[in-house]
Design a protein around this motif. Structure first.
Motif, PDB file in Angstrom:
ATOM      1  N   ARG A   1       0.850  -1.194   0.000  1.00  0.00           N
ATOM      2  CA  ARG A   1       0.000   0.000   0.000  1.00  0.00           C
ATOM      3  C   ARG A   1       0.882   1.238   0.000  1.00  0.00           C
ATOM      4  N   ILE A   2       0.507   2.188  -0.847  1.00  0.00           N
ATOM      5  CA  ILE A   2       1.219   3.448  -0.940  1.00  0.00           C
ATOM      6  C   ILE A   2       0.222   4.574  -0.758  1.00  0.00           C
ATOM      7  N   LEU A   3       0.725   5.785  -0.536  1.00  0.00           N
ATOM      8  CA  LEU A   3      -0.129   6.923  -0.211  1.00  0.00           C
ATOM      9  C   LEU A   3       0.023   8.047  -1.229  1.00  0.00           C
ATOM     10  N   HIS A   4      -1.040   8.827  -1.369  1.00  0.00           N
ATOM     11  CA  HIS A   4      -1.005  10.011  -2.225  1.00  0.00           C
ATOM     12  C   HIS A   4      -1.792  11.112  -1.528  1.00  0.00           C
ATOM     13  N   LEU A   5      -1.178  12.282  -1.411  1.00  0.00           N
ATOM     14  CA  LEU A   5      -1.815  13.449  -0.784  1.00  0.00           C
ATOM     15  C   LEU A   5      -2.427  14.313  -1.873  1.00  0.00           C
ATOM     16  N   THR A   6      -3.687  14.681  -1.705  1.00  0.00           N
ATOM     17  CA  THR A   6      -4.372  15.476  -2.720  1.00  0.00           C
ATOM     18  C   THR A   6      -5.442  16.351  -2.082  1.00  0.00           C
ATOM     19  N   GLU A   7      -6.067  17.149  -2.926  1.00  0.00           N
ATOM     20  CA  GLU A   7      -7.178  17.995  -2.493  1.00  0.00           C
ATOM     21  C   GLU A   7      -8.477  17.210  -2.616  1.00  0.00           C
ATOM     22  N   ARG A   8      -9.357  17.387  -1.655  1.00  0.00           N
ATOM     23  CA  ARG A   8     -10.625  16.649  -1.621  1.00  0.00           C
ATOM     24  C   ARG A   8     -11.410  16.817  -2.926  1.00  0.00           C
ATOM     25  N   ALA A   9     -11.460  18.021  -3.472  1.00  0.00           N
ATOM     26  CA  ALA A   9     -12.228  18.278  -4.699  1.00  0.00           C
ATOM     27  C   ALA A   9     -11.666  17.486  -5.884  1.00  0.00           C
ATOM     28  N   LEU A  10     -10.351  17.361  -5.961  1.00  0.00           N
ATOM     29  CA  LEU A  10      -9.745  16.585  -7.049  1.00  0.00           C
ATOM     30  C   LEU A  10     -10.095  15.105  -6.924  1.00  0.00           C
ATOM     31  N   TRP A  11     -10.111  14.604  -5.692  1.00  0.00           N
ATOM     32  CA  TRP A  11     -10.496  13.218  -5.472  1.00  0.00           C
ATOM     33  C   TRP A  11     -11.967  13.010  -5.827  1.00  0.00           C
ATOM     34  N   GLN A  12     -12.811  13.955  -5.476  1.00  0.00           N
ATOM     35  CA  GLN A  12     -14.232  13.830  -5.801  1.00  0.00           C
ATOM     36  C   GLN A  12     -14.453  13.836  -7.312  1.00  0.00           C
ATOM     37  N   GLU A  13     -13.696  14.651  -8.037  1.00  0.00           N
ATOM     38  CA  GLU A  13     -13.785  14.647  -9.504  1.00  0.00           C
ATOM     39  C   GLU A  13     -13.377  13.277 -10.060  1.00  0.00           C
ATOM     40  N   ALA A  14     -12.328  12.712  -9.509  1.00  0.00           N
ATOM     41  CA  ALA A  14     -11.867  11.398  -9.955  1.00  0.00           C
ATOM     42  C   ALA A  14     -12.922  10.332  -9.708  1.00  0.00           C
TER      43      ALA A  14
ATOM     44  N   PRO B   1      -0.605  26.938   5.412  1.00  0.00           N
ATOM     45  CA  PRO B   1      -0.885  26.212   6.665  1.00  0.00           C
ATOM     46  C   PRO B   1      -2.363  26.318   7.026  1.00  0.00           C
ATOM     47  N   GLY B   2      -2.855  25.284   7.641  1.00  0.00           N
ATOM     48  CA  GLY B   2      -4.246  25.303   8.079  1.00  0.00           C
ATOM     49  C   GLY B   2      -5.249  24.853   7.038  1.00  0.00           C
ATOM     50  N   ARG B   3      -4.781  24.417   5.877  1.00  0.00           N
ATOM     51  CA  ARG B   3      -5.733  23.912   4.876  1.00  0.00           C
ATOM     52  C   ARG B   3      -6.503  22.752   5.482  1.00  0.00           C
ATOM     53  N   ASP B   4      -7.785  22.714   5.197  1.00  0.00           N
ATOM     54  CA  ASP B   4      -8.600  21.623   5.735  1.00  0.00           C
ATOM     55  C   ASP B   4      -9.249  20.800   4.625  1.00  0.00           C
ATOM     56  N   ASP B   5      -8.742  20.945   3.407  1.00  0.00           N
ATOM     57  CA  ASP B   5      -9.334  20.226   2.275  1.00  0.00           C
ATOM     58  C   ASP B   5      -8.405  19.161   1.701  1.00  0.00           C
ATOM     59  N   LEU B   6      -7.380  18.767   2.457  1.00  0.00           N
ATOM     60  CA  LEU B   6      -6.449  17.756   1.970  1.00  0.00           C
ATOM     61  C   LEU B   6      -6.837  16.377   2.480  1.00  0.00           C
ATOM     62  N   VAL B   7      -6.641  15.386   1.606  1.00  0.00           N
ATOM     63  CA  VAL B   7      -6.932  14.001   1.976  1.00  0.00           C
ATOM     64  C   VAL B   7      -5.769  13.106   1.549  1.00  0.00           C
ATOM     65  N   VAL B   8      -5.636  11.999   2.256  1.00  0.00           N
ATOM     66  CA  VAL B   8      -4.627  10.989   1.937  1.00  0.00           C
ATOM     67  C   VAL B   8      -5.353   9.788   1.337  1.00  0.00           C
ATOM     68  N   LEU B   9      -4.948   9.444   0.124  1.00  0.00           N
ATOM     69  CA  LEU B   9      -5.479   8.253  -0.529  1.00  0.00           C
ATOM     70  C   LEU B   9      -4.556   7.081  -0.205  1.00  0.00           C
ATOM     71  N   THR B  10      -5.113   5.994   0.292  1.00  0.00           N
ATOM     72  CA  THR B  10      -4.347   4.767   0.495  1.00  0.00           C
ATOM     73  C   THR B  10      -4.638   3.869  -0.692  1.00  0.00           C
TER      74      THR B  10
END
Length: 120
Positions: free
Chosen positions: A14-27, A68-77
């Motif tokens: 398993r590997i990780l990818h950091l992205t913005e929530r909106a980009l993940w939702q588009e995907a 700093p303080g962004r709250d829209d980042l997510v980690v994809l496993t």
């Protein structure tokens, strides 16, 4: 003690990818994720930048320290067994620690969890 070394001959399951929530939702709507890293696409770079768990804090600092303080980042496993494209471990510069790179679109079905960053 378990061996946690990962290399081209011994990839991480398993590997990780950091992205913005909106980009993940588009995907999710389109079925594949094709962002390489902040502001760059798979088409621009040729692969999707990923990390191992111990590498993620440094990646986050490098990419998002200016906000700093962004709250829209997510980690994809990502479960590498569910990918149908190559994963290669490559250093960003000669002699540096290798990072996993996905050489093709990431199917959303290969993402087994999504968590907010920073991890809580």
């Amino acid at each position: 003690m378990a061996d946690t070394t990962h290399s081209p001959d011994r990839p991480a399951p398993r590997i990780l990818h950091l992205t913005e929530r909106a980009l993940w939702q588009e995907a999710q709507a389109g079925g594949t994720y094709e962002v390489s890293t902040r502001g760059r696409t798979l088409g621009d770079v040729g692969f999707i930048h990923c990390s191992l768990p111990h590498q993620l804090p440094g990646v986050a600092a490098l990419l998002y320290a200016d906000e700093p303080g962004r709250d829209d980042l997510v980690v994809l496993t990502i479960d590498t067994a569910l990918l149908d494209v190559p994963v290669r471990y490559e250093p960003p510069v000669p002699g540096a620690e290798p990072f996993p790179h996905i050489y093709g679109p990431l199917p959303v079905t290969a993402v087994v969890s999504v968590q907010p960053w920073p991890l809580r």
